[in-house]
Scaffold this active site. Structure first.
Site, PDB file in Angstrom:
ATOM      1  N   CYS A   1     -16.899   9.606   0.959  1.00 13.38           N
ATOM      2  CA  CYS A   1     -16.832   8.473   1.639  1.00 13.38           C
ATOM      3  C   CYS A   1     -16.233   8.620   2.933  1.00 13.38           C
ATOM      4  O   CYS A   1     -15.401   9.152   3.436  1.00 13.38           O
ATOM      5  CB  CYS A   1     -15.822   7.433   0.862  1.00 13.38           C
TER       6      CYS A   1
ATOM      7  N   CYS B   1     -24.772   2.440   1.281  1.00 13.90           N
ATOM      8  CA  CYS B   1     -23.938   3.447   1.690  1.00 13.90           C
ATOM      9  C   CYS B   1     -24.399   4.664   2.204  1.00 13.90           C
ATOM     10  O   CYS B   1     -25.327   5.187   1.606  1.00 13.90           O
ATOM     11  CB  CYS B   1     -22.860   3.905   0.494  1.00 13.90           C
TER      12      CYS B   1
ATOM     13  N   CYS C   1     -19.947  -0.905   3.139  1.00 13.64           N
ATOM     14  CA  CYS C   1     -20.261  -1.524   1.843  1.00 13.64           C
ATOM     15  C   CYS C   1     -19.565  -2.894   1.586  1.00 13.64           C
ATOM     16  O   CYS C   1     -19.627  -3.491   0.768  1.00 13.64           O
ATOM     17  CB  CYS C   1     -19.845  -0.320   0.664  1.00 13.64           C
TER      18      CYS C   1
ATOM     19  N   ASP D   1       0.710  -1.066  -0.128  1.00 15.70           N
ATOM     20  CA  ASP D   1       0.036  -0.186  -0.031  1.00 15.70           C
ATOM     21  C   ASP D   1       0.820   1.287   0.054  1.00 15.70           C
ATOM     22  O   ASP D   1       0.474   2.256   0.427  1.00 15.70           O
ATOM     23  CB  ASP D   1      -0.938  -0.060   1.355  1.00 15.70           C
TER      24      ASP D   1
HETATM   25  C1  B12 Z   1      -6.810   5.944  -2.372  1.00 19.04           C
HETATM   26  C2  B12 Z   1      -7.375   4.616  -1.615  1.00 19.04           C
HETATM   27  C3  B12 Z   1      -8.470   4.805  -1.049  1.00 19.04           C
HETATM   28  C4  B12 Z   1      -9.367   5.808  -1.101  1.00 19.04           C
HETATM   29  C5  B12 Z   1     -10.356   5.781  -2.409  1.00 19.04           C
HETATM   30  C6  B12 Z   1     -10.976   4.342  -2.501  1.00 19.04           C
HETATM   31  C7  B12 Z   1     -11.156   3.743  -3.954  1.00 19.04           C
HETATM   32  N1  B12 Z   1     -11.942   3.045  -4.093  1.00 19.04           N
HETATM   33  O1  B12 Z   1     -10.512   4.428  -4.932  1.00 19.04           O
HETATM   34  C8  B12 Z   1     -10.330   5.752   0.350  1.00 19.04           C
HETATM   35  C9  B12 Z   1      -9.670   6.541   1.453  1.00 19.04           C
HETATM   36  C10 B12 Z   1     -11.700   6.339   0.178  1.00 19.04           C
HETATM   37  C11 B12 Z   1     -10.129   4.493   0.586  1.00 19.04           C
HETATM   38  C12 B12 Z   1     -10.994   3.677   1.484  1.00 19.04           C
HETATM   39  C13 B12 Z   1     -10.440   2.278   1.743  1.00 19.04           C
HETATM   40  N2  B12 Z   1      -9.821   1.528   1.447  1.00 19.04           N
HETATM   41 CO1  B12 Z   1      -8.323   2.065   0.102  1.00 19.04          CO
HETATM   42  N3  B12 Z   1      -6.928   2.301  -0.755  1.00 19.04           N
HETATM   43  C14 B12 Z   1      -6.748   3.553  -1.855  1.00 19.04           C
HETATM   44  C15 B12 Z   1      -5.374   3.255  -2.693  1.00 19.04           C
HETATM   45  C16 B12 Z   1      -4.208   3.817  -1.923  1.00 19.04           C
HETATM   46  C17 B12 Z   1      -5.366   3.406  -4.105  1.00 19.04           C
HETATM   47  C18 B12 Z   1      -6.911   2.995  -4.579  1.00 19.04           C
HETATM   48  C19 B12 Z   1      -7.124   3.605  -5.926  1.00 19.04           C
HETATM   49  O2  B12 Z   1      -6.123   3.475  -7.020  1.00 19.04           O
HETATM   50  N4  B12 Z   1      -8.094   4.367  -6.223  1.00 19.04           N
HETATM   51  C20 B12 Z   1      -8.271   5.155  -7.495  1.00 19.04           C
HETATM   52  C21 B12 Z   1      -9.491   4.617  -8.179  1.00 19.04           C
HETATM   53  C22 B12 Z   1      -9.898   5.281  -9.573  1.00 19.04           C
HETATM   54  O3  B12 Z   1      -9.106   3.401  -8.091  1.00 19.04           O
HETATM   55  P1  B12 Z   1      -9.973   2.194  -8.131  1.00 19.04           P
HETATM   56  O4  B12 Z   1     -11.235   2.205  -7.571  1.00 19.04           O
HETATM   57  O5  B12 Z   1      -9.394   0.884  -7.314  1.00 19.04           O
HETATM   58  O6  B12 Z   1     -10.526   1.653  -9.688  1.00 19.04           O
HETATM   59  C23 B12 Z   1      -9.610   1.121 -10.680  1.00 19.04           C
HETATM   60  C24 B12 Z   1     -10.227  -0.270 -10.937  1.00 19.04           C
HETATM   61  O7  B12 Z   1     -11.090  -0.452 -10.290  1.00 19.04           O
HETATM   62  C25 B12 Z   1     -10.287  -0.281 -12.389  1.00 19.04           C
HETATM   63  N5  B12 Z   1     -11.742  -0.556 -12.614  1.00 19.04           N
HETATM   64  C26 B12 Z   1     -12.566   0.611 -12.957  1.00 19.04           C
HETATM   65  N6  B12 Z   1     -13.657  -0.034 -13.423  1.00 19.04           N
HETATM   66  C27 B12 Z   1     -13.452  -1.226 -13.693  1.00 19.04           C
HETATM   67  C28 B12 Z   1     -14.124  -2.334 -14.067  1.00 19.04           C
HETATM   68  C29 B12 Z   1     -13.732  -3.906 -14.093  1.00 19.04           C
HETATM   69  C30 B12 Z   1     -14.798  -4.759 -14.732  1.00 19.04           C
HETATM   70  C31 B12 Z   1     -12.415  -3.870 -13.795  1.00 19.04           C
HETATM   71  C32 B12 Z   1     -11.815  -5.179 -13.860  1.00 19.04           C
HETATM   72  C33 B12 Z   1     -11.439  -2.750 -13.163  1.00 19.04           C
HETATM   73  C34 B12 Z   1     -12.128  -1.519 -13.246  1.00 19.04           C
HETATM   74  O8  B12 Z   1      -9.932   1.087 -12.910  1.00 19.04           O
HETATM   75  C35 B12 Z   1      -9.652   1.981 -11.747  1.00 19.04           C
HETATM   76  C36 B12 Z   1      -8.199   2.411 -12.136  1.00 19.04           C
HETATM   77  O9  B12 Z   1      -7.164   1.905 -12.107  1.00 19.04           O
HETATM   78  C37 B12 Z   1      -5.385   1.600  -2.563  1.00 19.04           C
HETATM   79  C38 B12 Z   1      -3.815   0.952  -2.475  1.00 19.04           C
HETATM   80  C39 B12 Z   1      -3.127   0.919  -3.662  1.00 19.04           C
HETATM   81  N7  B12 Z   1      -1.686   1.110  -3.920  1.00 19.04           N
HETATM   82  O10 B12 Z   1      -3.655   0.658  -4.929  1.00 19.04           O
HETATM   83  C40 B12 Z   1      -6.122   1.177  -0.972  1.00 19.04           C
HETATM   84  C41 B12 Z   1      -6.887  -0.053  -1.064  1.00 19.04           C
HETATM   85  C42 B12 Z   1      -7.590  -0.008  -2.279  1.00 19.04           C
HETATM   86  N8  B12 Z   1      -7.600   0.479   0.112  1.00 19.04           N
HETATM   87  C43 B12 Z   1      -8.061  -0.704   0.746  1.00 19.04           C
HETATM   88  C44 B12 Z   1      -8.905  -0.955   1.810  1.00 19.04           C
HETATM   89  C45 B12 Z   1      -8.771  -1.857   2.985  1.00 19.04           C
HETATM   90  C46 B12 Z   1      -9.844   0.265   2.100  1.00 19.04           C
HETATM   91  C47 B12 Z   1     -11.099   0.394   3.050  1.00 19.04           C
HETATM   92  C48 B12 Z   1     -11.724  -0.896   3.403  1.00 19.04           C
HETATM   93  C49 B12 Z   1     -10.480   0.608   4.477  1.00 19.04           C
HETATM   94  C50 B12 Z   1     -11.678   1.158   5.384  1.00 19.04           C
HETATM   95  N9  B12 Z   1     -12.352   0.085   5.894  1.00 19.04           N
HETATM   96  O11 B12 Z   1     -12.356   2.097   5.576  1.00 19.04           O
HETATM   97  C51 B12 Z   1     -11.873   1.459   2.331  1.00 19.04           C
HETATM   98  C52 B12 Z   1     -12.896   0.907   1.259  1.00 19.04           C
HETATM   99  C53 B12 Z   1     -13.459   1.989   0.543  1.00 19.04           C
HETATM  100  C54 B12 Z   1     -13.963   1.342  -0.862  1.00 19.04           C
HETATM  101  N10 B12 Z   1     -15.105   1.043  -0.927  1.00 19.04           N
HETATM  102  O12 B12 Z   1     -12.982   1.331  -1.568  1.00 19.04           O
HETATM  103  C55 B12 Z   1      -7.242  -2.025   0.297  1.00 19.04           C
HETATM  104  C56 B12 Z   1      -8.485  -2.866  -0.531  1.00 19.04           C
HETATM  105  C57 B12 Z   1      -8.260  -4.516  -0.561  1.00 19.04           C
HETATM  106  C58 B12 Z   1      -9.283  -4.926  -1.236  1.00 19.04           C
HETATM  107  N11 B12 Z   1      -9.766  -6.036  -0.905  1.00 19.04           N
HETATM  108  O13 B12 Z   1      -9.886  -4.458  -2.375  1.00 19.04           O
HETATM  109  C59 B12 Z   1      -6.028  -1.597  -0.638  1.00 19.04           C
HETATM  110  C60 B12 Z   1      -5.700  -2.286  -1.759  1.00 19.04           C
HETATM  111  C61 B12 Z   1      -4.958  -1.375   0.117  1.00 19.04           C
HETATM  112  C62 B12 Z   1      -4.021  -2.485   0.707  1.00 19.04           C
HETATM  113  N12 B12 Z   1      -3.022  -2.546   0.225  1.00 19.04           N
HETATM  114  O14 B12 Z   1      -4.902  -3.269   0.964  1.00 19.04           O
HETATM  115  N13 B12 Z   1      -9.103   3.701  -0.021  1.00 19.04           N
HETATM  116  S1  SF4 Z   2     -21.852  -8.736  -4.743  1.00 15.19           S
HETATM  117 FE1  SF4 Z   2     -20.806  -7.313  -3.228  1.00 15.19          FE
HETATM  118  S2  SF4 Z   2     -19.852  -5.831  -4.459  1.00 15.19           S
HETATM  119 FE2  SF4 Z   2     -21.025  -6.659  -5.925  1.00 15.19          FE
HETATM  120  S3  SF4 Z   2     -22.827  -5.593  -5.892  1.00 15.19           S
HETATM  121 FE3  SF4 Z   2     -23.307  -6.931  -4.426  1.00 15.19          FE
HETATM  122  S4  SF4 Z   2     -22.693  -6.063  -2.657  1.00 15.19           S
HETATM  123 FE4  SF4 Z   2     -21.769  -4.922  -4.046  1.00 15.19          FE
HETATM  124  S1  SF4 Z   3     -16.663   2.810   3.115  1.00 14.68           S
HETATM  125 FE1  SF4 Z   3     -18.303   2.230   1.443  1.00 14.68          FE
HETATM  126  S2  SF4 Z   3     -20.194   2.604   2.743  1.00 14.68           S
HETATM  127 FE2  SF4 Z   3     -18.594   3.477   4.013  1.00 14.68          FE
HETATM  128  S3  SF4 Z   3     -18.814   5.654   3.269  1.00 14.68           S
HETATM  129 FE3  SF4 Z   3     -17.271   4.689   2.014  1.00 14.68          FE
HETATM  130  S4  SF4 Z   3     -18.192   4.062   0.138  1.00 14.68           S
HETATM  131 FE4  SF4 Z   3     -19.778   4.478   1.708  1.00 14.68          FE
END
Ligand code: B12
Ligand code: SF4
Ligand code: SF4
Length: 329
Positions: free
Chosen positions: A221, A205, A251, A140
């Protein structure tokens, strides 16, 4: 394995097998290997950044070029070994005056907890290649697009809540990666989308942070607002944050793949502490910098700093007092 013995593994398949065995021995639950070609969803990151959904996470803008082209993260690297580590824990009953802490933060900061096993894994990978190669561990930290690489390495699919979901375990696990120039056989990507017509995460959410499937607006979020955001919080959002003191799991908790398959982690390296799951808010809202650093400095709760924790506690206390004054229905 001694370096000479490791060098004798001549095929990419043999080397990949040894790396995977080592990862599992080091306590990672799943492991997959992928190449470092450009990510197919670069447009999604562009859109996310351009529309401000990264909020104040400036580092996401700085890392953009490397995130969409992971071969540029570590010059010479061609492979990512992606691993996962379960952190699922049960929730205690909710108690008045206390704030909820997301499961991932109820123990030793995972960046430091996973650093040693990941470095050991990197050492194993390094020993399999010729001198002069590159191999580096990332938890991370840095611009590694962990979920994209994990999906490509076959570890699961990216759900509508943007989490990487493993059909056998749900999504409550950390991801980490070792990037390397060592030639390792790659795995097939996880192509299926097992979300189907479900949309429980989107509907559950509390802050309406998903403008569309697989797009999360960080600015709404609770996880972002309590961990990454600095300064004051929009009053309209504060009231939706309920009693979350740090992070948010909603979520993920509603996801059927977690409901059915998540199992409690029993991982001594994560040093999980159930008493951190729900914390009295008043002492945090009024705690000194030193008190809060001593209590939480070893956990992921260190991230927003003492001022951020006090702010979070005050918001949760405000929500609790409003809830108490609501008329009984
Ligand atoms: C910035 C970040 C956050 C931000 C933004 C989250 C987000 N969804 O982007 C915030 C602070 C909100 C956050 C929250 C959380 N995070 Co965070 N976060 C990160 C970080 C550093 C970068 C994520 C990122 O690139 N975001 C930018 C967006 C645009 O990227 P994305 O949503 O992942 O989308 C990409 C793909 O999904 C893809 N995509 C889009 N559409 C589609 C469609 C298909 C079909 C496919 C295949 C792909 C795809 O395109 C995007 C660009 O690459 C990563 C670690 C890392 N180095 O990557 C951890 C990481 C994602 N986080 C993690 C965790 C645990 C959390 C939380 C659960 C913590 C908590 N309990 O509060 C929450 C979960 C919220 C959520 N629903 O995501 C874990 C997730 C593990 C997993 N099983 O996925 C990671 C991987 C850290 C780790 N090393 O474990 N996080
Ligand atoms: S399977 Fe899990 S991640 Fe997919 S839409 Fe349902 S609640 Fe969301
Ligand atoms: S972690 Fe998921 S349910 Fe909680 S505020 Fe963020 S997007 Fe909504």
């Amino acid at each position: 394995m001694a370096p000479e013995a490791a060098q004798s593994l001549t095929s990419p398949e043999e080397r990949a097998r040894l790396v995977k065995e080592t990862a599992l021995r080091l306590g990672f639950e799943t492991v997959g290997i992928t190449d470092l070609g450009p990510v197919p969803h670069a447009g999604a990151l562009d859109h996310w950044l351009a529309s401000g959904m990264a909020g104040t996470m400036r580092y996401m803008h700085r890392q953009k070029k490397r995130r969409v082209d992971p071969a540029t993260i570590l010059q010479g690297a061609t492979r990512a070994v992606v691993v996962s580590r379960n952190y699922y824990a049960l929730n205690p009953p909710r108690r008045g005056g206390e704030g909820r802490v997301a499961k991932y933060a109820r123990g030793r900061d995972y960046h430091s907890a996973l650093s040693r096993p990941l470095k050991e894994l990197a050492a194993c990978v390094r020993a399999l290649g010729p001198r002069g190669g590159v191999t580096r561990a990332y938890v991370d930290a840095g611009p590694v697009p962990e979920r994209e690489l994990a999906q490509r390495a076959g570890l699961g699919w990216i759900g509508k809540n943007t989490m990487l979901i493993d059909p056998a375990r749900g999504s409550f696990f950390f991801l980490a990666a070792v990037l390397t120039s060592v030639d390792l056989a790659v795995d097939l990507p996880f192509e299926a989308d097992r979300c189907g017509t479900c949309r429980r995460c989107l509907d559950a959410c509390p802050t309406n942070a998903f403008p569309e499937e697989r797009v999360l607006d960080s600015r709404r979020c609770i996880s972002y607002l309590t961990i990454e955001h600095r300064g004051d919080t929009d009053p309209a959002l504060q009231t939706l944050m309920d009693d979350w003191l740090f992070g948010c799991d909603i979520c993920q908790e509603v996801c059927p793949w977690n409901v059915s398959f998540a199992r409690e982690a029993a991982d001594p390296q994560l040093e999980q502490d159930a008493s951190l799951a729900s914390l009295p808010l008043e002492p945090i809202a009024t705690g000194s910098d030193q008190d809060l650093s001593t209590r939480f400095g070893w956990t992921a709760m260190e991230r927003p700093g003492p001022a951020g924790l006090r702010r979070n506690a005050r918001i949760a206390l405000g929500n609790a007092s409003r809830a108490e004054s609501w008329p009984a229905s």
